[in-house]
Motif scaffolding. Sequence first.
Motif, PDB file in Angstrom:
ATOM      1  N   ALA A 109       0.832  -1.213   0.000  1.00 17.67           N
ATOM      2  CA  ALA A 109       0.000   0.000   0.000  1.00 17.67           C
ATOM      3  C   ALA A 109       0.866   1.262   0.000  1.00 17.67           C
ATOM      4  O   ALA A 109       0.539   2.234  -0.692  1.00 17.67           O
ATOM      5  N   ASN A 110       1.975   1.253   0.767  1.00 17.12           N
ATOM      6  CA  ASN A 110       2.878   2.404   0.779  1.00 17.12           C
ATOM      7  C   ASN A 110       3.449   2.662  -0.604  1.00 17.12           C
ATOM      8  O   ASN A 110       3.466   3.798  -1.079  1.00 17.12           O
ATOM      9  N   LEU A 111       3.931   1.599  -1.242  1.00 17.07           N
ATOM     10  CA  LEU A 111       4.516   1.733  -2.575  1.00 17.07           C
ATOM     11  C   LEU A 111       3.471   2.207  -3.568  1.00 17.07           C
ATOM     12  O   LEU A 111       3.731   3.118  -4.364  1.00 17.07           O
ATOM     13  N   ALA A 112       2.296   1.617  -3.500  1.00 16.46           N
ATOM     14  CA  ALA A 112       1.215   1.989  -4.422  1.00 16.46           C
ATOM     15  C   ALA A 112       0.888   3.475  -4.307  1.00 16.46           C
ATOM     16  O   ALA A 112       0.743   4.165  -5.323  1.00 16.46           O
ATOM     17  N   GLU A 113       0.786   3.964  -3.083  1.00 16.19           N
ATOM     18  CA  GLU A 113       0.467   5.379  -2.887  1.00 16.19           C
ATOM     19  C   GLU A 113       1.563   6.265  -3.461  1.00 16.19           C
ATOM     20  O   GLU A 113       1.291   7.277  -4.099  1.00 16.19           O
ATOM     21  N   LYS A 114       2.803   5.863  -3.245  1.00 11.40           N
ATOM     22  CA  LYS A 114       3.939   6.662  -3.699  1.00 11.40           C
ATOM     23  C   LYS A 114       3.995   6.782  -5.224  1.00 11.40           C
ATOM     24  O   LYS A 114       4.370   7.825  -5.751  1.00 11.40           O
ATOM     25  N   ILE A 115       3.608   5.712  -5.931  1.00 11.05           N
ATOM     26  CA  ILE A 115       3.704   5.742  -7.397  1.00 11.05           C
ATOM     27  C   ILE A 115       2.340   5.879  -8.075  1.00 11.05           C
ATOM     28  O   ILE A 115       2.222   5.700  -9.292  1.00 11.05           O
ATOM     29  N   HIS A 116       1.317   6.171  -7.271  1.00 14.43           N
ATOM     30  CA  HIS A 116      -0.027   6.483  -7.781  1.00 14.43           C
ATOM     31  C   HIS A 116      -0.676   5.338  -8.558  1.00 14.43           C
ATOM     32  O   HIS A 116      -1.185   5.527  -9.669  1.00 14.43           O
TER      33      HIS A 116
END
Length: 45
Positions: free
Chosen positions: A22-29
Amino acid sequence: MDAKIFGNYIAARRKELGMTQANLAEKIHVTDKAVSRWERGVSHS
């Protein structure tokens, strides 16, 4: 590049950085489901 190899690389780097999917997903939209599919080497055409 093979999808499984790429997925393993993404998962390893993400874990090294102490990030969740989820952190990675948020960071790369993108969605966390997309990150999960990438890490598993699954694609939807």
